[in-house]
Each structure stands twice: as structure tokens, then as C-alpha cells.
Design an enzyme around this catalytic site. Structure first.
Site, short mmCIF file in Angstrom:
data_model
loop_
_atom_site.label_atom_id
_atom_site.label_comp_id
_atom_site.label_asym_id
_atom_site.label_seq_id
_atom_site.Cartn_x
_atom_site.Cartn_y
_atom_site.Cartn_z
N TRP A 164 76.69 102.59 -28.78
CA TRP A 164 77.71 103.29 -29.58
C TRP A 164 77.12 104.12 -30.70
O TRP A 164 77.81 104.93 -31.30
CB TRP A 164 78.68 102.25 -30.19
CG TRP A 164 77.96 101.10 -30.84
CD1 TRP A 164 77.73 99.87 -30.26
CD2 TRP A 164 77.35 101.03 -32.14
NE1 TRP A 164 77.01 99.06 -31.12
CE2 TRP A 164 76.77 99.76 -32.28
CE3 TRP A 164 77.24 101.94 -33.20
CZ2 TRP A 164 76.09 99.35 -33.43
CZ3 TRP A 164 76.56 101.55 -34.35
CH2 TRP A 164 76.00 100.27 -34.45
N ASN A 165 75.86 103.91 -31.06
CA ASN A 165 75.39 104.49 -32.33
C ASN A 165 75.20 106.01 -32.27
O ASN A 165 75.42 106.70 -33.25
CB ASN A 165 74.13 103.78 -32.84
CG ASN A 165 72.95 103.91 -31.91
OD1 ASN A 165 73.12 104.05 -30.69
ND2 ASN A 165 71.77 103.86 -32.45
N LYS A 188 78.06 104.31 -18.02
CA LYS A 188 78.90 103.35 -18.73
C LYS A 188 78.62 103.49 -20.22
O LYS A 188 77.63 102.97 -20.73
CB LYS A 188 78.60 101.90 -18.29
CG LYS A 188 79.65 100.94 -18.80
CD LYS A 188 79.07 99.60 -19.22
CE LYS A 188 78.95 99.41 -20.69
NZ LYS A 188 80.08 99.65 -21.55
N PRO A 189 79.48 104.23 -20.93
CA PRO A 189 79.28 104.34 -22.38
C PRO A 189 79.75 103.05 -23.05
O PRO A 189 80.47 102.26 -22.45
CB PRO A 189 80.17 105.51 -22.77
CG PRO A 189 81.19 105.64 -21.68
CD PRO A 189 80.68 104.94 -20.46
N ASP A 190 79.33 102.86 -24.29
CA ASP A 190 79.80 101.68 -25.01
C ASP A 190 81.32 101.76 -25.19
O ASP A 190 81.88 102.85 -25.38
CB ASP A 190 79.12 101.60 -26.38
CG ASP A 190 79.38 100.26 -27.04
OD1 ASP A 190 78.55 99.36 -26.86
OD2 ASP A 190 80.43 100.11 -27.72
N GLY A 239 69.96 100.19 -25.58
CA GLY A 239 70.75 99.20 -26.31
C GLY A 239 69.83 98.15 -26.90
O GLY A 239 68.66 98.42 -27.17
N SER A 240 70.36 96.95 -27.07
CA SER A 240 69.59 95.90 -27.75
C SER A 240 68.54 95.30 -26.82
O SER A 240 68.67 95.34 -25.59
CB SER A 240 70.54 94.81 -28.23
OG SER A 240 71.15 94.21 -27.11
N GLU A 261 65.34 101.45 -23.37
CA GLU A 261 65.13 101.96 -24.74
C GLU A 261 65.81 100.97 -25.67
O GLU A 261 67.04 100.94 -25.74
CB GLU A 261 65.75 103.36 -24.89
CG GLU A 261 65.36 104.35 -23.81
CD GLU A 261 63.93 104.86 -23.96
OE1 GLU A 261 63.32 104.62 -25.02
OE2 GLU A 261 63.42 105.47 -23.01
N LEU A 262 65.02 100.16 -26.39
CA LEU A 262 65.60 98.99 -27.05
C LEU A 262 65.46 99.04 -28.58
O LEU A 262 65.28 100.12 -29.14
CB LEU A 262 64.95 97.74 -26.46
CG LEU A 262 64.94 97.70 -24.92
CD1 LEU A 262 64.21 96.47 -24.40
CD2 LEU A 262 66.35 97.77 -24.35
N CYS A 295 68.14 103.49 -33.90
CA CYS A 295 67.05 102.65 -33.38
C CYS A 295 65.73 102.95 -34.07
O CYS A 295 64.87 102.09 -34.20
CB CYS A 295 66.93 102.83 -31.87
SG CYS A 295 66.71 104.54 -31.38
N GLU A 393 65.99 92.93 -36.45
CA GLU A 393 66.59 94.24 -36.69
C GLU A 393 67.98 94.03 -37.29
O GLU A 393 68.82 93.38 -36.68
CB GLU A 393 66.71 94.97 -35.35
CG GLU A 393 67.31 96.35 -35.43
CD GLU A 393 67.56 96.94 -34.05
OE1 GLU A 393 68.06 96.23 -33.15
OE2 GLU A 393 67.25 98.13 -33.85
#
Ligand code: NAD
Length: 525
Positions: A164-165, A188-190, A239-240, A261-262, A295, A393
Site C-alpha cells: 500500500w505504501n 493483486k494490489p494491497d 511487501g514485508s 522486494e522486502l 522501504c 523495521e
């Protein structure tokens, strides 16, 4: 608290029709919906389909059908769509920025960074896809006898899962090279920010992308994520780290390639020779862009002891002069957090640190007077390993500052983390900056910038070391990851064994001499 604030944004001013975007979701089997809210006010702004597994299957079927024509088109034809898209994104910027702010609660200048990212990504890949995808000649097994080429074929349908960011940038910028390589995309977007992704793809259709080539499924992560990973020919996840591990293990079971990509716990080092005002300005952006929900955000700040007090005076003053607010104007420097639950998580990190002995130099409180999920930009000192925010984080507007003694000390502390996404070094000695950068275990290191210099260097790979990710986006690899390399070797003249009538001992003797010769001749090695 000196931070100024500007009053409530008038969300009714947002001109985008959300209802018009809802039919863009692939949801043939779904009746249930979920709410989307505006973080500036906490109001519900619309409802989107809560897709189920069968919708994801339908999305992959439609995408695969559309891909067969698309992959056969000339690359220049495909590129033309993205050249038009580049201009469309820029021409529709006010509407897009309104929507991003409405759905994320971020400041307009941070929404604008997303728009810049999508535009430069469209331009970069549109003008380079042809050369990245060109069939390449390679050295054959035997010089002159084997003619070897490599083809780059699209994998098929790429599954993209985005957070979402940065809902515009992270939904579209990874899809652009995937599509240019000849693939279809299921996105699939947030669930908190899907309208932005829908709007971005509406503009892509207007730019000439064929119907059905991109499918968007909205709703719950685990519910849609599983069938998406199961059906994809390649998975691009942002995402996370925790969710990334689940996605990777599922992709592993299907033997599906993926890039992840975390998260990060990114350090910045301010050397004694740094320009203090420049570093303070750059680090305010580095720590508080998008309220720290970036991130690449700096969460650990190491300052040389010789300038520590002077730097902190400048830095804290700059933090305290940041205007916070809900305006749809460029004047605001920091917006809201995304949600009530994220606000609680950030508050918890700070409270825990303060209870453990951390000192608050500025900030440290929520700001419900501005908006329900606002939190002050916060600078902490005396953070140690007993506190959760030391290693984890926070993904909020919180930075821990401490003094270091020499370069070796700074490097050791910067690398003392499970993450390795981004880092920054501030110094007037650019050679020393480059040398320091090489010793930091992070996928990107910015010298005299916090994150934007490396991110916007689109020709260079971008991604995380250690627990911050697998694979890279940007540059040639950002497109080639979505292809299958296929080697075609044509054997001419002699075969790959002893010619007819030649005994194998003679063939082995000649071959052995040829091998020695080949090693000695530079052009044949
Ligand atoms: P998240 O992992 O909770 O969610 C990301 C996406 O994954 C969402 O679309 C979510 O719905 C989906 N998802 C959730 N569970 C899933 C599952 N089991 N299977 C498949 N998909 C699932 O992350 P978040 O909290 O939304 O985003 C913040 C995190 O993302 C931070 O850690 C941040 O550092 C990281 N991030 C990394 C980058 C990068 O480029 N490295 C960029 C932006 C954000």
C-alpha cells in the site's frame, strides 16, 4: 512542539470517480466486498470486490488468452503503448495525485515521486526493450563450427503482488517491463489502496494496451495470494519480509521463479567532513518521506562524534519545521500513516523504547488534531538492543540517532542488521564515500542522498541483500527476469564427435591439441 500543521483536507474535492473504476476488477464469482478508507479522515470512500480463488483462476485464463497475440507483436509496437502511457501519466497528474493522497493519506510531494517513478520507468523500458530482448549471438562450443544464439521468450503470465505504501509506483513500475517483454500480468494490489492501481491501469488501457492483458484482483492477501502464486509463471512480490518468506516457499513448491522486494532497517552515516545543513535536509527527507512508510527509509542514523551536537541541532530544527497536514497541495512535508493499526504499531515501538530508556529529542506522539492516524516525526537517542525498534523495521516516522568514532565503527554498526536494502553516506570526500559504500551490506547505497539517487538510477539494478529480498528490479535484469533464456546451437560442418572413419583415439588426440591451442589464442578463449 514546534511542528506546524495545516487543517483537514476536503476529500469531496477529489475528482476521480471511484465507481467507474470498480468494473476493472476481475471478479466473476464474487458478491462480497470490502471497504476502502481515506486515512486523512478515517471515512469509508468505497467498496471493492473481495475476490476469491475462482476469480483468480478466471483472471489467469483471460490473461493467458490475451497474451498469445501480444507476445507475437513487434517489440516496437508494444513499446509504443508505453511511450503514450508516459505522456498520459504526466497529463493526468492532478487527478492521479488526488487519488493517491485520498487513498494513502500521504503528502502530495510524496505522491508526485510515485508519478515520476512510473513515467521514467515507462520511458526507460519503452526505449530499451527492443535491445534487451534482441536475439544475441554467443560463442559456440567449437569456433566456426557451432553457431549459438540466445532468445529471450516471455515467461507467460506474471503475478504481481504489491503493497500500500507506493500504490501507483509499485503496482505499475514492475508491470511495465513484464508487459514489454511480451507477458500478461495478473495484479493483486494491497486492499487498502487498490483504487490507485485500478486508475493506473485504466490509463494504460487508454494508451492502447489490449483488453484483458492486465487483470486486477482485489481483496485479502492470503486468500488471493495463494492461487495467484500457484497460477503465475513468475511472481514479483513487494511487501514485508514475513509475507515474502511465505510467498517464496509457495513459489518454491511450484518451482516458479520469483523476485522479492522486502523490508529494511536502513542506516545512514554522517561523516565528520559532511556538509551539515545539506545532510540535515537530505536526512529529513530520508527519514520522513511518506511518513517513514518507505522501504528505503532511513531508520538508523550514525553521526561522527566530532559533529554530533551540531548536526543534531540542525536536524532536529529541520524536523520541527516540517509542515504536517491533510492538504492537497505541495506545501505539506509529511502526511498521515496508512491506518489505525499501523499507528498503534508505531506508537508501541516508541513507547517500548522510551520505557526502556530511549530519549525523545523531538516528536513521540500521535496527532489526532490533524488526522486520525497522524504521528509526529520522531527522533530518538539512547536506543539499545533491549528495544524492539533497535532491530525491527518500524515503517513509521521514527529514527534512532547515535554517535560513532571512526569509519570502522560506523560500518560495523551499519551492517549489524538482518536487513540489507538501502543505506546512505554523507561526506564531502566522495572517494571516501564510495569506499565506505562498498563495505556496507546493502543493495543500494546513496552518497549525499538518502534514497532517491539510487532508486531513480533506473539503468542500475535495485533490490535487497540478506533478509531484504531476492532478485533485482530496474536495469536490464528488471526486464530479463520476466523472460526465459533459450539457447539455440546450430552445429555446422563437423559433428560433435569423431568424424566417420576417424578412430576415437585419434579424435581425442587432435581435440586435446586444439583445446590447448584455444586456451593460448586470446580471441578464441
Ligand atoms: P505485506 O507483506 O503485509 O503485504 C504486501 C502485499 O502482500 C499486500 O498486497 C498483501 O495483501 C499481500 N499478502 C499478504 N499476505 C499474503 C500471502 N499470504 N500471500 C500472498 N500475498 C499476501 O506488506 P505491507 O505491510 O503491506 O508493506 C510494507 C512492507 O513492504 C514493509 O516491510 C516494506 O519495507 C516493504 N516494502 C518493500 C519494498 C521494496 O522495494 N523492497 C517496497 C515497498 C514496501
Amino acid at each position: 512542539m514546534g511542528m506546524s500543521s495545516t487543517g483537514a483536507g476536503n476529500v469531496s474535492e477529489v475528482a476521480v470517480s471511484l465507481e467507474a473504476l470498480e468494473p476493472l476488477v476481475t471478479a466473476p464469482e464474487t458478491d462480497a466486498t470490502f471497504p476502502v478508507e481515506a486515512p486523512f479522515t478515517g471515512d469509508e470512500i468505497g467498496r471493492l470486490p473481495a475476490c476469491v480463488s475462482a476469480d483468480v483462476e478466471a483472471a489467469f485464463d483471460r490473461a493467458a488468452e490475451a497474451q498469445t497475440d501480444w507476445r507475437d507483436r513487434d517489440v516496437s509496437d508494444r513499446a509504443a503503448v508505453f511511450i503514450r502511457y508516459h505522456d498520459r501519466i504526466i497529463d493526468n497528474r492532478e487527478e492521479l495525485l488526488d487519488l493517491i493522497q485520498y487513498e494513502t493519506g500521504k503528502a502530495r510531494r510524496h505522491a508526485y515521486e510515485e508519478l515520476l517513478d512510473v513515467a521514467i520507468t515507462a520511458r526507460y523500458y519503452a526505449y530499451r526493450a527492443e535491445s534487451f530482448l534482441e536475439t544475441e549471438p554467443r560463442a559456440g562450443a567449437l569456433p566456426g563450427m557451432t553457431e549459438t544464439t540466445v532468445n529471450y521468450r516471455p515467461v507467460g503470465t506474471v503475478g504481481i503482488i504489491s503493497p500500500w505504501n507506493y500504490p501507483l509506483s509499485l503496482s505499475v513500475s514492475d508491470a511495465i517491463p513484464a508487459l514489454l517483454a511480451g507477458n500478461a500480468v495478473v495484479l493483486k494490489p494491497d486492499e487498502q489502496t487498490s483504487y490507485t492501481a485500478l486508475k493506473a491501469f485504466e490509463l494504460l488501457l487508454e494508451a492502447g494496451l489490449p483488453d484483458d492483458l492486465v487483470q486486477i484482483v482485489t481483496g485479502d492477501g492470503p486468500t488471493i495470494g495463494e492461487p495467484l502464486v500457484a497460477n503465475a509463471d513468475y511472481v514479483c512480490f513487494t511487501g514485508s519480509t514475513e509475507t515474502g518468506r511465505a510467498v517464496a516457499s509457495q513459489a518454491g513448491r511450484h518451482l516458479t521463479d520469483c523476485s522479492l522486494e522486502l523490508g529494511g532497517k536502513n542506516p545512514a552515516i554522517v561523516r565528520a567532513d559532511a556538509d551539515i545543513d545539506r545532510a540535515a535536509e537530505g536526512l529529513v527527507r530520508g527519514c520522513f518521506t511518506n511518513a517513514g512508510q518507505l522501504c528505503l527509509s532511513i531508520e538508523r542514523l550514525y553521526v561522527h562524534e566530532a559533529i554530533y551536537d551540531r548536526f543534531l541541532d540542525a536536524f532536529v530544527a529541520a524536523v520541527e519545521s516540517m509542515p504536517l497536514g491533510t492538504d492537497y497541495s505541495y506545501d505539506i512535508e509529511m502526511g498521515s500513516l496508512i491506518s489505525g493499526s499501523h499507528l498503534e504499531a508505531v506508537e508501541q515501538y516508541v513507547e517500548d523504547a522510551v520505557a526502556g530508556g530511549a530519549t525523545v529529542l523531538t516528536g513521540g506522539s500521535p496527532r489526532p488534531d490533524i488526522g486520525p492516524y497522524f504521528y509526529e516525526p520522531t527522533v530518538l537517542e539512547d536506543v539499545d538492543e533491549s528495544m524492539a525498534l533497535c532491530a525491527e523495521e518500524t515503517f513509521g516516522p521514527v529514527v534512532a540517532v547515535s554517535a560513532y568514532s571512526d569509519d570502522a565503527d560506523a560500518i560495523e554498526r551499519a551492517n549489524d542488521t538482518d536487513y540489507g536494502l538501502n543505506a546512505a553516506v554523507w561526506t564531502d570526500d566522495l572517494d571516501a564515500g564510495r569506499q565506505l559504500a562498498e563495505r556496507i551490506d546493502a543493495g543500494t547505497v546513496n552518497v549525499n542522498e538518502s534514497y532517491a539517487a539510487a532508486w531513480a538510477s533506473l539503468d542500475a539494478p535495485m533490490g535487497g541483500m540478506k533478509d531484504s529480498g531476492v532478485g533485482r528490479r530496474h536495469g536490464e535484469v528488471g526486464l530479463s527476469r520476466y523472460t526465459e533464456a533459450q539457447t539455440v546451437a546450430v552445429q555446422k560442418h563437423l559433428g560433435m564427435t569423431a568424424p566417420p572413419g576417424v578412430p576415437y583415439w585419434l579424435y581425442a588426440g587432435v581435440m586435446s591439441r586444439l583445446l590447448k591451442l584455444q586456451r593460448r589464442v586470446p580471441g578464441l578463449r
